[in-house]
Scaffold this motif. Structure first.
Motif, PDB file in Angstrom:
ATOM      1  N   ASN A   1       2.473  24.216  49.854  1.00 16.25           N
ATOM      2  CA  ASN A   1       3.887  24.538  49.656  1.00 16.25           C
ATOM      3  C   ASN A   1       4.212  25.111  48.275  1.00 16.25           C
ATOM      4  OD1 ASN A   1       4.735  23.889  52.259  1.00 16.25           O
ATOM      5  ND2 ASN A   1       4.862  21.712  51.767  1.00 16.25           N
TER       6      ASN A   1
ATOM      7  N   GLY B   1      11.626  32.533  39.350  1.00 17.42           N
ATOM      8  CA  GLY B   1      10.807  32.696  40.538  1.00 17.42           C
ATOM      9  C   GLY B   1       9.915  31.521  40.852  1.00 17.42           C
TER      10      GLY B   1
ATOM     11  N   VAL C   1      11.408  23.738  48.065  1.00 16.62           N
ATOM     12  CA  VAL C   1      10.666  23.539  49.309  1.00 16.62           C
ATOM     13  C   VAL C   1      10.532  22.054  49.593  1.00 16.62           C
ATOM     14  CG1 VAL C   1       8.508  23.998  50.537  1.00 16.62           C
ATOM     15  CG2 VAL C   1       9.347  25.643  48.841  1.00 16.62           C
TER      16      VAL C   1
ATOM     17  N   THR D   1       8.691  27.472  41.808  1.00 16.59           N
ATOM     18  CA  THR D   1       8.863  26.692  43.032  1.00 16.59           C
ATOM     19  C   THR D   1       8.969  25.206  42.730  1.00 16.59           C
ATOM     20  OG1 THR D   1       7.551  28.310  44.275  1.00 16.59           O
ATOM     21  CG2 THR D   1       7.876  26.154  45.290  1.00 16.59           C
TER      22      THR D   1
ATOM     23  N   GLU E   1      16.312  32.877  40.931  1.00 15.35           N
ATOM     24  CA  GLU E   1      15.593  33.043  42.196  1.00 15.35           C
ATOM     25  C   GLU E   1      14.489  31.994  42.360  1.00 15.35           C
ATOM     26  OE1 GLU E   1      14.446  37.230  42.293  1.00 15.35           O
ATOM     27  OE2 GLU E   1      16.306  37.658  43.385  1.00 15.35           O
ATOM     28  N   LEU E   2      14.864  30.744  42.120  1.00 17.15           N
ATOM     29  CA  LEU E   2      13.927  29.640  42.286  1.00 17.15           C
ATOM     30  C   LEU E   2      13.788  29.293  43.764  1.00 17.15           C
ATOM     31  CD1 LEU E   2      15.181  27.343  39.383  1.00 17.15           C
ATOM     32  CD2 LEU E   2      13.435  29.141  39.296  1.00 17.15           C
ATOM     33  N   LYS E   3      12.653  28.736  44.113  1.00 17.98           N
ATOM     34  CA  LYS E   3      12.409  28.295  45.478  1.00 17.98           C
ATOM     35  C   LYS E   3      12.381  26.769  45.506  1.00 17.98           C
ATOM     36  CE  LYS E   3       8.729  30.926  45.538  1.00 17.98           C
ATOM     37  NZ  LYS E   3       9.044  31.942  44.514  1.00 17.98           N
TER      38      LYS E   3
END
Length: 320
Positions: free
Chosen positions: A148, A235, A265, A237, A261-263
């Motif tokens: 992930n 960017g 999860v 995660t 623009e972080l993810k």
């Protein structure tokens, strides 16, 4: 057979529902195998079960425990993968998975029965106690890092809450895979242990890092959420698999998440294939799970108390 089980649900005082004593031996059913348990390890999931999360009064009494290593009906040394489909025969592509102690009796007993699909060979390099640590916390950390978060050797990772089972596993696995691991803890002794396990640096909870990281492994939740978001590079995660300090952070940091623009999860457990890879990784690289303490099954209440108090580093293992 002797077992540690949830006899009742108490959301405020979960240990009030824990009982130790005799339970019926598991029934033999087609396509399933009975494993004589040699070792089983605790997870926070077991405490949540006593609070009624994932189970209901109708399913009680329920033997607790997700993780186990032992000997199957054919005399093979095995590790149990605890994610079982609703049909009881593996997990189909459209099937809602369940974990031991939700629909099926768990591993804190002399025996546990699971689908034959759910047992994997135990590597000879690992003891039963070590192997019993892997199927939940260590598998969760493995999936968080390598599936992930998608990190590669040389990438930087922040692991929040050094000392917990998943966090400890992430430090060890990440260091072995060539990642730059940063860890946090409120406790100076736990920060020192994190360094001994391979972390490049360890910081007090909330302390600013020297660099922005590629990924964050988050299991603490509300208490560290803001720090986790602020520690990511653009960017980056954030992978979260738990929230031991609560689900509602004071600051959501939504502006940072969309502007950079972080993810984010979510991650839960892992697949049988990932567990097989984890077992091979540990055997090949000499990785050994960090065990806080080992106790016989009849001292399970002591083990649960230690986990509830949070005074541990690594896994607590029960032996049968």
């Amino acid at each position: 057979m002797f077992a540690a089980y949830a006899a009742r649900i108490d959301r405020d005082q979960p240990l009030n529902g824990l009982e130790l004593g005799e339970r019926p031996a598991p029934d033999v059913r087609p396509g399933w195998t009975t494993v004589n348990v040699k070792a089983a390890s605790l997870n926070h999931h077991d405490l949540w079960s006593l609070r009624g999360v994932g189970i209901s009064e109708e399913t009680l009494p329920m033997i607790l425990g997700c993780d186990a290593a032992g000997v199957d009906a054919d005399g093979n040394d095995v590790v149990v993968h605890s994610v079982i489909g609703q049909t009881g025969h593996g997990v189909g592509p459209r099937e809602k998975p369940s974990i031991l102690t939700e629909r099926y009796q768990g591993t804190f007993a002399e025996q546990v029965t699971v689908p034959a699909w759910n047992v994997l060979p135990k590597p000879k390099e690992l003891s039963f106690e070590e192997a019993a640590c892997l199927p939940t916390a260590w598998l969760t950390a493995y999936r968080m890092l390598f599936t992930n978060a998608g990190v590669r050797p040389g990438d930087s990772v922040l692991v929040q809450g050094a000392g917990g089972g998943v966090a400890t596993a992430a430090i060890v696995l990440g260091a072995a895979a060539g990642l730059r691991i940063f860890a946090t803890s409120r406790d100076e002794a736990k920060r020192k242990r994190a360094l001994e396990l391979g972390a490049e640096a360890a910081f007090a909870t909330g302390e600013r890092l020297p660099v922005r990281v590629d990924a964050v492994i988050e299991t603490v939740g509300a208490a560290t959420w803001s720090h986790s978001v602020k520690s990511l590079r653009p960017g980056g995660t954030l992978v979260i698999s738990g929230a031991t300090s609560g689900y509602h952070p004071e600051r959501t940091e939504l502006n940072r998440i969309f502007f950079l623009e972080l993810k984010v999860v979510g991650s839960t457990m892992g697949s049988k294939e990932e567990l097989a890879s984890l077992l091979s990784f540990c055997a090949a690289k000499g990785i050994r799970p960090v065990i806080d303490s080992t106790l016989p099954l009849d001292r399970a209440r002591e083990a649960f108390t230690r986990m509830a108090e949070g005074d541990l580093f690594g896994k607590i293992v029960l032996t049968v």
